[in-house]
Design a protein around this motif. Structure first.
Motif, PDB file in Angstrom:
ATOM      1  N   UNK A   1       0.870  -1.168   0.000  1.00  0.00           N
ATOM      2  CA  UNK A   1       0.000   0.000   0.000  1.00  0.00           C
ATOM      3  C   UNK A   1       0.912   1.223   0.000  1.00  0.00           C
ATOM      4  N   UNK A   2       1.054   1.836  -1.151  1.00  0.00           N
ATOM      5  CA  UNK A   2       2.036   2.907  -1.297  1.00  0.00           C
ATOM      6  C   UNK A   2       1.448   4.286  -1.101  1.00  0.00           C
ATOM      7  N   UNK A   3       1.970   5.253  -1.848  1.00  0.00           N
ATOM      8  CA  UNK A   3       1.542   6.648  -1.665  1.00  0.00           C
ATOM      9  C   UNK A   3       0.727   7.133  -2.864  1.00  0.00           C
ATOM     10  N   UNK A   4       0.154   8.307  -2.703  1.00  0.00           N
ATOM     11  CA  UNK A   4      -0.792   8.829  -3.677  1.00  0.00           C
ATOM     12  C   UNK A   4      -0.167   9.034  -5.051  1.00  0.00           C
TER      13      UNK A   4
ATOM     14  N   UNK B   1       1.395   6.975  -7.030  1.00  0.00           N
ATOM     15  CA  UNK B   1       2.645   6.299  -7.401  1.00  0.00           C
ATOM     16  C   UNK B   1       2.516   4.795  -7.552  1.00  0.00           C
TER      17      UNK B   1
ATOM     18  N   UNK C   1       4.863   3.350 -10.836  1.00  0.00           N
ATOM     19  CA  UNK C   1       6.297   3.086 -10.706  1.00  0.00           C
ATOM     20  C   UNK C   1       6.616   2.032  -9.647  1.00  0.00           C
ATOM     21  N   UNK C   2       5.884   2.037  -8.544  1.00  0.00           N
ATOM     22  CA  UNK C   2       6.160   1.039  -7.504  1.00  0.00           C
ATOM     23  C   UNK C   2       5.910  -0.369  -8.063  1.00  0.00           C
TER      24      UNK C   2
ATOM     25  N   UNK D   1       1.340  11.581 -14.956  1.00  0.00           N
ATOM     26  CA  UNK D   1       2.643  11.538 -15.633  1.00  0.00           C
ATOM     27  C   UNK D   1       3.150  10.118 -15.808  1.00  0.00           C
ATOM     28  N   UNK D   2       2.840   9.263 -14.852  1.00  0.00           N
ATOM     29  CA  UNK D   2       3.341   7.886 -14.937  1.00  0.00           C
ATOM     30  C   UNK D   2       2.525   7.043 -15.913  1.00  0.00           C
TER      31      UNK D   2
END
Lengths: 581, 285
Positions: B64-67, B69, B72-73, B101-102
């Motif tokens: 569970x990453x960040x807003x 992202x 890329x993760x 952007x990703x």
């Protein structure tokens, strides 16, 4: 006659191959057994402008560039005008009078010798590209210094493809012969091979040393977005990725780079990214994520003057505070500040070990001066630092006695790490506060417990750091004055010390290698007995003095600060230090 | 083979009663069961927002990453270990605002993974602001006079970025969505599913009733998933009839096909010990 001690500067406009020729000359000195330092000064433009590369070669060990020039290769008039004041008495200038003239009053010192070599004419005769003027000049320099042309030829052969190498060798020969025929033994400096000639020493930049360290440490994933002066790590690793079985990616942004690297690290691979201040700002949030999820990315922060875009191609030491505090919230991290190419290599290997052992992000902080200057080094000992992956369980080792907990609360704070894919273990992590299994929690008791767990790793780390060279002392234990510094100022400080000690004064230098955790005890041990302390830094606010004050409740007596984007000149620094004494 | 029971977690679900996310959760679990992927071989990655909590509700590997992202993760995980099945979950603001952007780059790169965007056309967890997929004129706490720009079209964007799998699902049709997820996971390349997911708390406009009246299945019209022009035309359809299903599908080399260094063995299996750097030092002499 001055033997085996020369400071050469080659200057011209960007695009003329200035740094390449400086490097070729430096390598030929290296192969002759000299100790060499090469520094590259260039502007943020691709063509035109003024670029120069300084090569200092000497029989004894040297640690920095010099601020005086013995031999100037001027590929344009601007080079003469800009550097005339650095010329020593007896210095020489190699130039092409058919391209521009030098007025005697331009070179203030009457002892400066002018050596006209028809650089362009020779280059044209060889129908090679105009850029070969450099090589003609290198040949000329080799003759003036009465040095062995075959060494330069070998370097040219190893650098270029065969046909280009042949052209360059011919160009060098013509320049060499022209000087021999026209000037004979006129110049007061000589270079000759030393007993170290042919030894397998290397000549490399800090960024290359970090790249080598990453390879040696088993880094298998490198993702970055180009940003000067960190870019050359990408340039160094990209062509090696197949050979070293590594994935090297140029990402769409620094944010993508740090998140990818953290993802790869979670997946069980050693991973690294590098950037400079602006990119590091973009990475801030994800570095916190790495702290929270207890993953182990290695992040190289190559400083340049800021704020904002600042001076993109120049040097500064302004981001310690930024590195040790980066990202919101509180979480442990490690910040290592290597000061020379040896330390760049070994610190990088250490960084990967510590990152995995303590499951936290590690920041290597460097700067333009260190990252892009070339220095001589013995070939690195590839086995000096072993690979320590910490508490990482493999598939064979994993015994499924109870549910796997990625964030298990332990006495040391370190939880046994499994990588996704191991049978029976579900590896769950979370940028939100979480419980031992990695599930989100907002429970106050658990929130405190998890915070304490993460910070217990810091306690363990501080204990382990006792065995590391977190600080280094150069010079006698008892001295009239102790200089404190960190990072790339190490080179100029050590050079300045040589000058000061020759003047009968006694100084020592405490280099702080680890900035976080701050080696308070070890610094205190040294500074407690110091008669006088001087901080030497490439910033305006003396960030290191601030940290010393904060951690040791001790004021540094004097500060010598330089923040014009340029590194310290050893002689000027020595003078400043002696004024304080 | 996993069962629904294996996928259950001890976490109490905190989505609002009736939230569209439940349909996605169930569809995903059923898709996992149908594909036969073991729990250890799959990783779910999520961003921040209501959708992000999904990592808490499925008992497989999770990050569970960040807003913004997620991509890329997830790409980092997949490239490090191509043996893992990687499924990214993102929200519409998460992916189409902060993560935009990703998006184009992940589509271009064609990393072999799946991205499921929970698209409720509103920011839920921050209590109801507009997102890029909010309809023009949509009134929200942050746009009290109505959203000014036209809505972003992620399906069309994916198509013009040379995506290899583009689909849209609807969480009100769980069975259909499950099939899409199965197809996406099986697809070799970057598979993208935008999922309509009604927010019962903050989106008064795009409700279950609104969607149910409008959505129709591309397969019911015998849509040719290999026809790029037709797919783009379908992507631009909006109004009384809105298509769901697979818009477009094709084969194109995945990112790691061009990386000879990961062909034989994933990076996690390579030894980190005794790596000889002598040849890398050669040019420095």
């Amino acid at each position: 006659m001055i033997r085996n001690k020369i400071s050469m500067l080659v200057g011209g406009e960007a695009g003329a191959g200035i740094s390449r020729s400086g490097l070729l000359f430096a390598k030929s000195c290296l192969r002759g057994g000299l100790c060499v330092f090469g520094a590259n000064d260039y502007q943020s433009l691709i063509r035109g402008g003024h670029n120069f590369y300084t090569v200092r070669a000497c029989e004894e060990e040297i640690y920095s560039q010099a601020d005086k020039t013995d031999l100037l290769i001027a590929l344009n008039k601007e080079t003469v005008l800009l550097h005339k004041n650095e010329l020593v008495s007896g210095a020489g200038i190699i130039y092409d009078k058919e391209e521009f003239s030098i007025n005697p009053e331009d070179v203030e010192s009457k002892d400066v010798k002018l050596y006209h070599v028809p650089l362009r004419k020779i280059a044209k005769e060889l129908t090679g590209p105009q850029i070969m003027e450099n090589t003609v000049a290198l040949g000329a320099a080799t003759a003036l210094l009465d040095y062995d042309l075959t060494i330069l030829n070998e370097v040219l052969q190893d650098t270029f493809k065969e046909k280009v190498a042949q052209q360059n060798m011919e160009a060098a020969k013509r320049g060499f012969n022209y000087v021999k025929e026209n000037y004979g033994d006129n110049f007061g400096y000589k270079l000759e091979k030393t007993k170290l000639a042919g030894s397998k020493r290397i000549f490399l930049t800090g960024n290359e040393a970090i790249g080598l360290g990453a390879l040696n440490a088993g880094c298998k994933f490198y993702a970055a977005y180009p940003m000067t002066p960190a870019t050359t790590i990408l340039h160094f690793l990209a062509p090696l990725d197949r050979e070293y079985k590594m994935v090297v990616i140029q990402t769409e942004s620094e944010i993508a780079a740090i998140n990818m690297v953290t993802g790869a690290s979670y997946a069980g691979v050693r991973a690294m990214t590098a950037t400079s201040g602006g990119g590091f700002s973009l990475m801030a949030e994800a570095i916190g994520m790495a702290g929270m999820t207890e993953t182990s990315p290695v992040i190289v922060l190559v400083q340049r003057p800021g704020p904002s875009t600042g001076l993109p191609t120049y040097s500064s030491q302004t981001d310690i505070r930024f590195a040790i505090h980066v990202s919101q919230g509180e979480f442990p991290r490690i910040v290592i500040a290597p000061g020379d190419v040896h330390e760049c290599f070994y610190s990088t290997v250490e960084a990967f070990n510590l990152a995995e052992k303590f499951q936290m992000p590690v920041i290597i902080i460097s700067d333009k001066y260190l990252s892009e200057s070339n220095a001589t080094a013995e070939q690195f000992d590839q086995n000096r630092i072993g690979i320590d992956r910490g508490q990482l369980i493999t598939e064979q080792e994993y015994r499924q006695e109870e549910e796997y907990m990625r964030h298990r609360i332990t006495e040391t704070g370190v939880s046994v790490r499994a990588i996704p894919g191991i049978r029976g273990a579900i590896v769950r992590t979370n940028a939100d506060e979480h419980n031992e299994l990695g599930y989100t929690t907002e429970d106050p008791v658990l929130t405190k417990k998890m915070n304490d767990k993460r910070f217990r790793k810091m306690d363990e780390l501080i204990k382990e750091m006792e065995n590391y060279e977190t600080v280094k002392l150069y010079g006698p234990k008892n001295a009239d004055v102790t200089i404190v510094g960190w990072g790339s100022t190490k080179g100029p400080i050590r050079e300045a010390m040589k000058i000061i000690n020759k003047n009968g004064k006694c100084v020592n230098f405490l280099q702080i290698v680890y900035l976080c955790p701050f080696p308070t005890n070890k610094i205190e041990e040294q500074l407690k007995s110091a008669k006088m302390t001087i901080a030497v830094e490439n910033n305006k606010t003396s960030q290191l003095s601030g940290l010393i004050q904060e951690n040791l409740l001790m004021t540094v007596d004097h500060k010598i600060l330089k923040y014009d984007g340029r590194p310290f000149d050893p002689e000027a620094l020595a003078k400043q230090i002696m004024e304080v004494l | 083979m996993v069962s629904l029971n294996d996928l259950r977690t001890p976490k109490t679900n905190t989505w609002c009663p009736g939230c569209g996310n439940f349909g996605i959760l169930m569809a995903f679990k059923k898709a996992l069961i149908e594909t036969g992927i073991e729990r250890e071989d799959a990783v779910m990655v999520s961003g921040i927002g209501c959708h992000g909590k999904i990592v808490n509700y499925v008992n497989i590997n999770g990050f569970h990453g960040i807003h913004g992202r997620v991509l890329p993760t997830a790409q980092g995980i997949k490239l490090a270990n191509p043996d893992l099945t990687v499924i990214g979950f993102a929200g519409d603001s998460d992916q189409y605002n902060e993560g935009w952007g990703h998006f184009a780059h992940a589509v271009r790169a064609n990393v072999d993974m799946t991205l499921i965007v929970h698209d409720n056309m509103v920011l839920g967890l921050t209590t109801g602001q507009a997102t890029p997929t909010s309809q023009q004129g949509f009134k929200s706490k942050s746009t009290p006079f109505g959203v000014i720009p036209p809505m972003l079209n992620p399906i069309a964007h994916a198509l013009v970025s040379d995506a290899t799998f583009v689909a849209r699902g609807y969480s009100g049709d769980m069975f259909h969505l499950k099939n899409l997820i199965v197809e996406a996971i099986k697809h070799r390349g970057f598979a993208f599913i935008d999922v309509f997911q009604p927010c019962v708390s903050f989106n008064y406009l795009n409700t279950y009733a609104w969607f149910s009246k409008r959505v129709y299945k591309l397969e019911d019209e015998n849509h040719d998933v290999t026809d790029h022009k037709k797919a783009l035309k379908k992507a631009l359809e909006w109004g009384d009839k809105i298509p769901i299903g697979i818009f477009y599908k094709k084969e194109r080399p995945i990112y790691s096909d061009s990386l000879s260094q990961v062909k034989d063995e994933n990076l996690t299996k390579l030894s980190k010990q005794n790596i000889d750097i002598t040849s890398a030092m050669k040019e420095m002499m």
